[in-house]
Design an enzyme around this catalytic site. Structure first.
Site, PDB file in Angstrom:
ATOM      1  N   PHE A 137       0.844  -1.187   0.000  1.00  0.00           N
ATOM      2  CA  PHE A 137       0.000   0.000   0.000  1.00  0.00           C
ATOM      3  C   PHE A 137       0.888   1.250   0.000  1.00  0.00           C
ATOM      4  O   PHE A 137       1.835   1.335   0.790  1.00  0.00           O
ATOM      5  CB  PHE A 137      -0.895  -0.019   1.239  1.00  0.00           C
ATOM      6  CG  PHE A 137      -2.010   0.981   1.206  1.00  0.00           C
ATOM      7  CD1 PHE A 137      -3.050   0.863   0.300  1.00  0.00           C
ATOM      8  CD2 PHE A 137      -2.023   2.043   2.094  1.00  0.00           C
ATOM      9  CE1 PHE A 137      -4.079   1.782   0.273  1.00  0.00           C
ATOM     10  CE2 PHE A 137      -3.059   2.970   2.073  1.00  0.00           C
ATOM     11  CZ  PHE A 137      -4.086   2.845   1.167  1.00  0.00           C
ATOM     12  N   ASP A 207       1.838  -5.051   8.660  1.00  0.00           N
ATOM     13  CA  ASP A 207       0.628  -4.236   8.596  1.00  0.00           C
ATOM     14  C   ASP A 207      -0.555  -5.194   8.434  1.00  0.00           C
ATOM     15  O   ASP A 207      -0.598  -5.977   7.476  1.00  0.00           O
ATOM     16  CB  ASP A 207       0.727  -3.260   7.415  1.00  0.00           C
ATOM     17  CG  ASP A 207      -0.433  -2.272   7.393  1.00  0.00           C
ATOM     18  OD1 ASP A 207      -1.535  -2.618   7.866  1.00  0.00           O
ATOM     19  OD2 ASP A 207      -0.236  -1.154   6.882  1.00  0.00           O
ATOM     20  N   TYR A 232     -10.876   0.936  10.506  1.00  0.00           N
ATOM     21  CA  TYR A 232     -12.114   1.210   9.750  1.00  0.00           C
ATOM     22  C   TYR A 232     -12.405   0.206   8.644  1.00  0.00           C
ATOM     23  O   TYR A 232     -13.341   0.370   7.891  1.00  0.00           O
ATOM     24  CB  TYR A 232     -12.100   2.634   9.191  1.00  0.00           C
ATOM     25  CG  TYR A 232     -10.868   3.023   8.396  1.00  0.00           C
ATOM     26  CD1 TYR A 232     -10.725   2.626   7.070  1.00  0.00           C
ATOM     27  CD2 TYR A 232      -9.866   3.801   8.955  1.00  0.00           C
ATOM     28  CE1 TYR A 232      -9.614   2.990   6.339  1.00  0.00           C
ATOM     29  CE2 TYR A 232      -8.750   4.175   8.229  1.00  0.00           C
ATOM     30  CZ  TYR A 232      -8.620   3.763   6.926  1.00  0.00           C
ATOM     31  OH  TYR A 232      -7.520   4.118   6.206  1.00  0.00           O
ATOM     32  N   LYS A 233     -11.578  -0.829   8.523  1.00  0.00           N
ATOM     33  CA  LYS A 233     -11.845  -1.842   7.503  1.00  0.00           C
ATOM     34  C   LYS A 233     -12.620  -2.983   8.167  1.00  0.00           C
ATOM     35  O   LYS A 233     -13.794  -2.827   8.472  1.00  0.00           O
ATOM     36  CB  LYS A 233     -10.536  -2.293   6.870  1.00  0.00           C
ATOM     37  CG  LYS A 233      -9.936  -1.174   6.022  1.00  0.00           C
ATOM     38  CD  LYS A 233      -8.534  -1.447   5.546  1.00  0.00           C
ATOM     39  CE  LYS A 233      -8.038  -0.264   4.723  1.00  0.00           C
ATOM     40  NZ  LYS A 233      -6.576  -0.153   4.732  1.00  0.00           N
ATOM     41  N   ARG A 401     -11.541  -4.891  -7.229  1.00  0.00           N
ATOM     42  CA  ARG A 401     -11.484  -5.607  -5.936  1.00  0.00           C
ATOM     43  C   ARG A 401     -12.882  -5.865  -5.398  1.00  0.00           C
ATOM     44  O   ARG A 401     -13.733  -4.970  -5.405  1.00  0.00           O
ATOM     45  CB  ARG A 401     -10.769  -4.760  -4.878  1.00  0.00           C
ATOM     46  CG  ARG A 401      -9.319  -4.541  -5.076  1.00  0.00           C
ATOM     47  CD  ARG A 401      -8.659  -4.049  -3.785  1.00  0.00           C
ATOM     48  NE  ARG A 401      -9.391  -2.946  -3.131  1.00  0.00           N
ATOM     49  CZ  ARG A 401      -9.002  -2.390  -1.984  1.00  0.00           C
ATOM     50  NH1 ARG A 401      -7.913  -2.828  -1.363  1.00  0.00           N
ATOM     51  NH2 ARG A 401      -9.693  -1.406  -1.442  1.00  0.00           N
TER      52      ARG A 401
HETATM   53  C1  LIG Z   1      -6.029   1.035   4.580  1.00  0.00           C
HETATM   54  C2  LIG Z   1      -4.562   0.926   4.741  1.00  0.00           C
HETATM   55  C3  LIG Z   1      -3.837   1.917   5.400  1.00  0.00           C
HETATM   56  C4  LIG Z   1      -4.541   3.132   5.893  1.00  0.00           C
HETATM   57  O1  LIG Z   1      -3.690   4.040   6.485  1.00  0.00           O
HETATM   58  P1  LIG Z   1      -4.276   5.406   7.035  1.00  0.00           P
HETATM   59  O2  LIG Z   1      -3.228   5.924   7.904  1.00  0.00           O
HETATM   60  O3  LIG Z   1      -5.572   5.118   7.714  1.00  0.00           O
HETATM   61  O4  LIG Z   1      -4.517   6.283   5.842  1.00  0.00           O
HETATM   62  C5  LIG Z   1      -2.479   1.729   5.558  1.00  0.00           C
HETATM   63  N1  LIG Z   1      -1.870   0.631   5.091  1.00  0.00           N
HETATM   64  C6  LIG Z   1      -2.540  -0.345   4.443  1.00  0.00           C
HETATM   65  C7  LIG Z   1      -1.829  -1.545   3.935  1.00  0.00           C
HETATM   66  C8  LIG Z   1      -3.905  -0.216   4.230  1.00  0.00           C
HETATM   67  O5  LIG Z   1      -4.571  -1.159   3.572  1.00  0.00           O
END
Ligand SMILES: *Cc1c(COP(=O)(O)O)cnc(C)c1O
Length: 442
Positions: A137, A207, A232-233, A401
């Site tokens: 990401f 992560d 939030y996921k 996705r």
């Molecule tokens: C959703 C996601 C994030 C989100 O990071 P924020 O700090 O909330 O913007 C980070 N890393 C991964 C791999 C994600 O899927």
């Protein structure tokens, strides 16, 4: 051919089916984007309203003690801990995933710097490389790039997951991976890669954005050193919900994290000018917790705890795999002839909780960059997945996705989604201009 009745029979047989009632899902919507923003739990609005009206409105500043506001990072952390395989008191909720990644990656690099300095002779090789995946990401890669600039390190990006072990060597400081790749949905073998990293003398940062709450995670058993995750996921904590971080107890008190703040102090309310980091994971706190957002996250995490008597994370994983398998089978049976390929792994052990599709590079659809329009045409048909842009230079295709969330996704939803996809492809409606206007967020 798999029929819709078959999907309905699977729903009738599903032990987790009652949990869908815990959520407020718009009528007629097939929502396959819980891997980007989880849906609203029914309990959240009333709980947040209560915190606003009672705890804030009436209790005011007394609520830091009386309503337990100050304990929220730890209390919600203790609820998340068993979902990711760690003990109570080891994990805190704070800040965003990006910020937590900054904290833990800094600490990991600091530990390696110390180890370098402690070698008897001047080291010929300093551990100054962070290894990650090119398709990780972007925010994770950006945080790593920023820290590498600060620490005089470099970021080495691996193109194929199978090449990760070979990339680890005497210069590797940290292996930083997202356990489930956000584009491909590929699930890394945390135990094997952590062991490979340790054998090379590297530390691991994981992560869990696409794995915490989606499948059983065993940070401690699998040898992880540091981890962060998203609220939030799959934890359903609401847009921009606080994230979490965990550090292995053997490392946690050995390094400072860089964002020293009042709440990470050993005695915050002594108000001394000198910083003394708290022992344990509390030092990973920085500033005042966002109480309203924490209240919403608490309700989101409770939806996962509600699954405990119904099979817990193992049951969630079994249903997730059954849902994605059904999606894969149906796409294979019903969506042929358009160059659609699977970008997510076929093997259950390697697949997270999503199915990713891409058009073959030589297909007419790929030539016309169809992925974006297909996703928009599906949204118009009340099927919400999402689009992730590729990068021709890096050899990454555009991705469609479709995430499944076993707490609320039904087998019939999967059937309906694939039927709508079939119609979008057969009609070619994705070519229409109205499906090809890009908003700020894609
Ligand atoms: C959703 C996601 C994030 C989100 O990071 P924020 O700090 O909330 O913007 C980070 N890393 C991964 C791999 C994600 O899927």
């Amino acid at each position: 051919m798999t029929t819709r009745d078959h999907a309905l029979a699977l729903d009738a047989d599903d032990a987790l089916a009652p949990l869908r009632q815990l959520f407020q899902i718009p009528d007629g919507l097939v929502y396959l984007d819980g891997n980007s923003l989880g849906v609203l739990p029914r309990a959240t609005a009333a709980r947040v309203a209560q915190v606003v009206a009672q705890e804030w409105g009436q209790g005011l500043i007394g609520s830091w003690n009386d309503a337990g506001w100050m304990a929220l990072p730890q209390r919600i952390g203790d609820k998340i801990a068993p979902l990711v395989g760690v003990g109570p008191g080891e994990l805190v909720v704070a800040d965003s995933t990006s910020v937590n990644l900054f904290k833990v990656l800094s600490a990991a690099l600091a530990l390696q710097r110390e180890a370098d300095a402690a070698r008897p002779a001047a080291p010929t090789v300093v551990r100054n490389v962070v290894v990650s995946e090119r398709s990780n990401f972007p925010t994770d890669l950006y945080i790593a790039q920023s820290l590498c600039r600060q620490h005089g390190c470099s970021l080495q990006l691996v193109d194929r997951p199978e090449d990760i072990p070979a990339a680890l060597g005497p210069a590797t400081a940290v292996l930083m991976l997202t356990q489930v790749n956000y584009r491909t949905g590929r699930l890394h073998d945390m135990a094997r890669l952590s062991a490979a990293a340790h054998a090379a003398g590297a530390l691991t940062v994981w992560d869990l954005a696409h794995s915490a709450g989606a499948l059983p995670v065993a940070l401690a058993a699998d040898g992880a050193d540091f981890a962060v995750g998203c609220g939030y996921k799959y934890l359903n904590g609401g847009p921009g919900a606080p994230a979490f971080c965990w550090v292995h107890p053997q490392h946690v008190s050995r390094a400072w994290q860089p964002l020293a703040g009042l709440l990470g102090h050993a005695a915050p309310f002594a108000f001394t000018p000198g910083y003394q980091p708290a022992p344990g994971i509390h030092r990973y706190l920085c500033g005042t917790p966002p109480v309203l957002a924490m209240a919403a996250l608490d309700c989101g995490v409770d939806t996962l705890l509600a699954a405990q008597p119904l099979g817990g994370m193992a049951g969630i994983r079994a249903k997730s795999l059954a849902l994605t398998r059904l999606f894969i089978d149906l796409v294979g049976q019903r969506c042929g002839g358009h160059g659609l390929q699977f970008a997510s792994p076929d093997a259950d052990a390697e697949r997270g909780s999503q199915v990713s599709l891409a058009f073959a590079p030589d297909s007419a659809a790929a030539q016309h960059s169809a992925a974006f329009g297909v996703v928009q045409a599906l949204v118009a048909r009340r099927v919400v997945g999402d689009f992730r842009a590729g990068d021709a230079q890096d050899g990454l295709p555009d991705i469609l996705r479709f995430g499944v969330t076993p707490l609320y996704t039904r087998f019939a939803d999967v059937w309906d989604a694939v039927e709508q996809l079939r119609q979008v492809l057969a009609s070619g409606e994705w070519r229409e201009a109205r499906f090809n206007q890009r908003g700020v967020v894609t």
